[in-house]
Design a protein around this motif. Structure first.
Motif, PDB file in Angstrom:
ATOM      1  N   PRO A 239     -48.882 -19.563  11.749  1.00 37.59           N
ATOM      2  CA  PRO A 239     -48.431 -19.585  13.152  1.00 37.59           C
ATOM      3  C   PRO A 239     -49.201 -18.664  14.092  1.00 37.59           C
ATOM      4  O   PRO A 239     -49.297 -18.952  15.287  1.00 37.59           O
ATOM      5  N   ASP A 240     -49.736 -17.547  13.587  1.00 34.38           N
ATOM      6  CA  ASP A 240     -50.473 -16.638  14.478  1.00 34.38           C
ATOM      7  C   ASP A 240     -51.846 -17.185  14.873  1.00 34.38           C
ATOM      8  O   ASP A 240     -52.543 -16.594  15.690  1.00 34.38           O
ATOM      9  N   LYS A 241     -52.236 -18.327  14.277  1.00 33.44           N
ATOM     10  CA  LYS A 241     -53.505 -19.003  14.579  1.00 33.44           C
ATOM     11  C   LYS A 241     -54.729 -18.170  14.204  1.00 33.44           C
ATOM     12  O   LYS A 241     -55.865 -18.520  14.540  1.00 33.44           O
ATOM     13  N   ASN A 242     -54.512 -17.072  13.512  1.00 35.46           N
ATOM     14  CA  ASN A 242     -55.630 -16.197  13.135  1.00 35.46           C
ATOM     15  C   ASN A 242     -55.857 -16.142  11.621  1.00 35.46           C
ATOM     16  O   ASN A 242     -56.837 -15.541  11.168  1.00 35.46           O
ATOM     17  N   ARG A 243     -54.931 -16.749  10.861  1.00 39.29           N
ATOM     18  CA  ARG A 243     -55.043 -16.707   9.400  1.00 39.29           C
ATOM     19  C   ARG A 243     -54.801 -18.098   8.816  1.00 39.29           C
ATOM     20  O   ARG A 243     -54.133 -18.929   9.435  1.00 39.29           O
ATOM     21  N   ILE A 244     -55.341 -18.297   7.641  1.00 45.14           N
ATOM     22  CA  ILE A 244     -55.198 -19.583   6.950  1.00 45.14           C
ATOM     23  C   ILE A 244     -54.615 -19.342   5.568  1.00 45.14           C
ATOM     24  O   ILE A 244     -55.079 -18.451   4.837  1.00 45.14           O
ATOM     25  N   LEU A 245     -53.594 -20.110   5.217  1.00 41.52           N
ATOM     26  CA  LEU A 245     -52.991 -20.028   3.890  1.00 41.52           C
ATOM     27  C   LEU A 245     -53.530 -21.165   3.022  1.00 41.52           C
ATOM     28  O   LEU A 245     -53.490 -22.326   3.423  1.00 41.52           O
ATOM     29  N   LEU A 246     -54.058 -20.812   1.852  1.00 45.80           N
ATOM     30  CA  LEU A 246     -54.643 -21.801   0.946  1.00 45.80           C
ATOM     31  C   LEU A 246     -53.870 -21.838  -0.363  1.00 45.80           C
ATOM     32  O   LEU A 246     -53.491 -20.793  -0.904  1.00 45.80           O
ATOM     33  N   ASN A 247     -53.631 -23.056  -0.869  1.00 44.02           N
ATOM     34  CA  ASN A 247     -53.018 -23.247  -2.190  1.00 44.02           C
ATOM     35  C   ASN A 247     -54.068 -23.803  -3.145  1.00 44.02           C
ATOM     36  O   ASN A 247     -54.707 -24.822  -2.838  1.00 44.02           O
ATOM     37  N   PHE A 248     -54.239 -23.143  -4.275  1.00 49.61           N
ATOM     38  CA  PHE A 248     -55.173 -23.615  -5.296  1.00 49.61           C
ATOM     39  C   PHE A 248     -54.366 -24.067  -6.508  1.00 49.61           C
ATOM     40  O   PHE A 248     -53.632 -23.258  -7.100  1.00 49.61           O
TER      41      PHE A 248
END
Length: 585
Positions: A239-248
C-alpha cells in the motif's frame, strides 16, 4: 433519558451551582451530580463517564485530591477533567493542569462557554479513544503479520522499488541457505545467475510497479551452494507504493515429478496408439463378422421368400401339364397361368436385386432419405413377415435426410425388425404387429420401431447392445444389435436406445442435425441469393437451416464468414461469398 448522549459528572458542594450546570448541560448530555469528592470517585468507578466538571473548594476532599485519585486509577485516568472554580490564582490553574486537567473554567462562567468547552473535550476524548483502539488493533495486526511472516512455510521477501532486499522470512533463508543479514541491501537479481533472467526480473518489477501485481513467474534461482531451485514467483505492490512483497514457492520436486509424468505419458500415449491400432483392427474384423452373420440371417430369409414363388411356379407348371394331358388346355388358361409364372419370376428377381444392392461393397457416404431406406429394407423381408401373420404398420409422414451409407442404415432397420419378428413368433403374440414411424424432435430426425411383444426385461436392457449377447440361445450370434449401435454411433453420428411401452419394446434412433435434400437446399440457396440481390432481409431461421445443412459440404470458416456478412447486411461481400459456396453444391 437518552442513553446515546455523552455522560457528564458535575461535582460541586454548592446546590445552586449544580442546579445551574445541570440546566445548561442537560439538553446536550446525560448529567450526573455529586456534592462531595468521595461520592464523585465512587460514581467514576461505577459509571462510564465522558467528562467530569470538578470544583476545587469542597469540604473534606478538594478537587485537587479527587483528580489525583482519578489519575491513579486505570479505569478513570483517561476521562477528561475540567476544573470549574471561583479561584483566580494562576498557580491553582497551573497545578490543575499539572495534575491532568484538560481545561480550567473560572466562575462566574458563561453558558455558551461551558457547553462549547465540554462538547469540545468530549469530542477530543472520543477521537483519542478511537485512535487508541485503532492503534491497538494495528499493533495486534502487526504482531500477527510479523508472526505469519516468520512462521509461514511460504518463502516471503520484501524489496524496495530499486529491487534491493529489505526483509526476508525464515522460510526464504532456509530455502537458499542464506541468512537475512547477508541479503539485506543486495539486489534481487543477485540470486539469479542467467543474464536473461536478470533482465526478466527487472522487467517484471517494472510491471509490478505499473500494474500493482504479478500473477505468476516461473524461474530458477540458486542457493548459497549454487544448487538450482525451481520457483514460482508472485508479487504485489504494498500500500505505501514504495515496497514490493514477493512470494517464492519451491516447485523443484513438482517440476521433476511433472517431467517424469510427461515421460510416462509419452510412453503410455505410444502404447495407447499401439493398442488402439490393434483394437481398431479387431473392431474391423468384428464388424465384418457381424456383417457376415447378418448376411447369413438375411440369406435365410430370402431363401424362404424364394421357396414360395418356386413352389407356385412348380404348381402352375403342373397345372398346365395336367390340362394338356386331359385336353382341357386353352389359350386363355395358358395366358393366365403364364402371367402368374412371370409375376413369380419378377418377385424372385426383385428379391435377388434387393439382396445384391444391400450387400454391394459401396462405402460412399451420401445424403439420403431415411423413409426411403426404410422402404428399401422392408422390401427385402416384409413378404416373409406377412407370411407369419405379422402386420407391419408404417407412419412415415415426417420426411428427413441424413448423411451416411444407405446400406448400413438398411442393415440397422433389418436387424431391429427381424429381432421383433422372432420375438413375436416365439411368444405367439395375438394380433402381432411391428410399427415403424419417423418424426422430428428439436430439429433432429427420430426413427422409432415398436412391437407388441411384451418388451425387454430390465435385467438385460443394459446388455442388449453388447457384442455376443443373445437371448436366442443356439439360434442367435448376439451381433445384430451390437452392429446396429456401431453403425448408428460411429458411421451416422446418432444415438440408439431401447425402452418399454405398454405393449412392447421400442427402439429409438436419434439422428444428427437435420440434413435436407440437395434439391431443397438448392431452393433455399436461390431464395437467399435473390433476397441479397434485392437488398431484402434474410430470415434467421432460413439462414441457420442453410448454414446447418452446408456444414458437410463447405469449409467452416467460409460458412462463418458468410453468416456474419449476412447478419451485418454486407450484401456485396455476401453475394460474392455465395458464388464460392455454390461450387460446394
Amino acid at each position: 433519558m437518552n442513553s446515546n448522549k455523552p455522560v457528564v459528572l458535575v461535582v460541586d458542594d454548592e446546590p445552586i451551582n449544580i442546579e445551574l450546570l445541570v440546566n445548561i448541560l442537560t439538553p446536550l448530555f446525560t448529567v450526573k451530580v455529586a456534592t462531595r469528592g468521595e461520592k464523585a470517585i465512587e460514581i467514576a468507578n461505577n459509571e462510564k463517564l465522558d467528562a467530569i466538571l470538578l470544583d476545587i473548594e469542597m469540604p473534606s476532599m478538594s478537587g485537587f485530591d479527587v483528580i489525583r485519585v482519578l489519575k491513579e486509577n486505570s479505569k478513570t485516568e483517561e476521562t477528561p477533567v475540567i476544573f470549574i472554580t471561583g479561584r483566580t490564582d494562576e498557580r491553582d490553574e497551573e497545578l490543575g493542569f499539572n495534575l491532568g486537567a484538560v481545561d480550567y473554567i473560572r466562575k462566574p462562567f458563561k453558558e455558551k462557554i461551558v457547553k462549547k468547552r465540554v462538547a469540545t473535550h468530549i469530542k477530543i476524548y472520543e477521537q483519542e479513544r478511537s485512535l487508541l483502539l485503532q492503534r491497538n488493533f494495528l499493533e495486534e495486526q502487526k504482531e500477527e503479520l510479523e508472526t505469519f511472516f516468520n512462521v509461514s512455510r511460504t518463502s516471503i521477501v520484501i524489496i524496495g522499488l530499486d529491487t534491493r532486499f529489505l526483509k526476508v522470512n525464515k522460510a526464504f533463508e532456509n530455502m537458499l541457505g542464506i541468512r537475512e543479514k547477508e541479503l539485506i541491501g543486495k539486489e534481487l537479481s543477485s540470486i539469479f545467475v542467467n543474464v536473461e533472467q536478470k533482465k526478466k526480473i527487472v522487467k517484471s518489477v517494472n510491471e509490478i510497479i505499473t500494474m500493482g501485481f504479478l500473477k505468476s513467474l516461473e524461474e530458477t534461482i540458486y542457493s548459497k551452494n549454487n544448487f538450482p531451485i525451481s520457483v514460482n514467483i508472485s508479487a504485489s505492490l504494498l500500500p505505501d507504493k514504495n515496497r514490493i512483497l514477493l512470494n517464492f514457492v519451491d516447485i523443484t520436486e513438482s517440476k521433476l515429478l511433472k517431467e517424469e509424468l510427461e515421460n510416462i505419458n509419452y510412453y503410455l500415449q505410444d502404447k495407447i496408439e499401439e493398442e488402439v491400432g490393434k483394437n481398431k483392427k479387431l473392431q474391423q474384423e468384428n464388424f465384418q463378422n457381424q456383417k457376415k452373420a447378418a448376411m447369413g440371417g438375411l440369406i435365410s430369409i430370402i431363401a424362404h421368400q424364394l421357396k414360395q414363388p418356386l413352389n407356385a411356379i412348380n404348381t402352375f407348371s403342373g397345372t398346365l401339364l395336367l390340362h394338356y394331358e386331359n385336353n382341357t388346355l386353352t389359350k386363355e388358361r395358358v395366358e393366365k397361368t403364364t402371367s402368374k409364372i412371370e409375376n413369380s419370376v419378377e418377385f424372385m428377381s426383385q428379391s435377388i436385386d434387393d439382396l445384391r444392392n444391400f450387400f454391394r461393397p459401396n462405402k460412399e457416404s451420401k445424403t439420403f432419405s431415411v423413409n426411403s431406406s426404410i422402404e428399401k429394407a422392408l422390401s427385402i423381408v416384409e413378404k416373409n413377415i406377412f407370411s407369419k401373420g405379422i402386420d407391419i404398420k408404417k407412419d412415415l409422414t415426417e420426411e428427413f435426410y441424413i448423411d451416411g451409407i444407405i446400406s448400413e442404415m438398411q442393415q440397422v432397420i433389418l436387424n431391429i425388425v427381424t429381432n421383433a419378428k422372432d420375438i413375436l413368433i416365439e411368444k405367439r403374440i395375438k394380433d402381432p404387429f411391428i410399427k415403424i414411424e419417423t418424426r422430428m424432435e428439436n430439429d433432429r430426425g427420430v426413427l422409432c420401431i415398436h412391437d407388441n411383444g411384451g418388451g425387454v426385461s430390465d435385467d438385460i436392457k443394459d446388455k442388449i447392445f453388447n457384442a455376443y449377447f443373445t437371448t436366442k440361445e443356439d439360434k442367435g450370434t448376439g451381433l445384430g444389435l451390437s452392429l446396429s449401435k456401431m453403425i448408428v454411433k460411429d458411421s451416422i453420428g446418432g444415438k440408439i436406445s431401447v425402452y418399454n411401452t405398454k405393449e412392447g419394446a421400442c427402439f429409438k434412433i436419434i439422428f444428427p442435425a437435420l440434413i435436407i435434400d440437395k434439391e431443397e437446399l438448392q431452393e433455399i440457396f436461390t431464395s437467399i441469393e435473390k433476397k441479397l440481390s434485392h437488398s431484402e432481409l434474410v430470415k434467421q431461421e432460413e439462414l441457420e437451416l442453410f448454414i446447418g445443412n452446408m456444414k458437410a459440404r463447405a469449409k467452416k470458416e467460409d460458412l462463418e464468414e458468410f453468416q456474419q456478412q449476412v447478419e451485418e447486411f454486407k450484401l456485396d461481400e455476401a453475394l460474392e461469398k455465395m458464388q464460392s459456396l455454390k461450387e460446394s453444391l
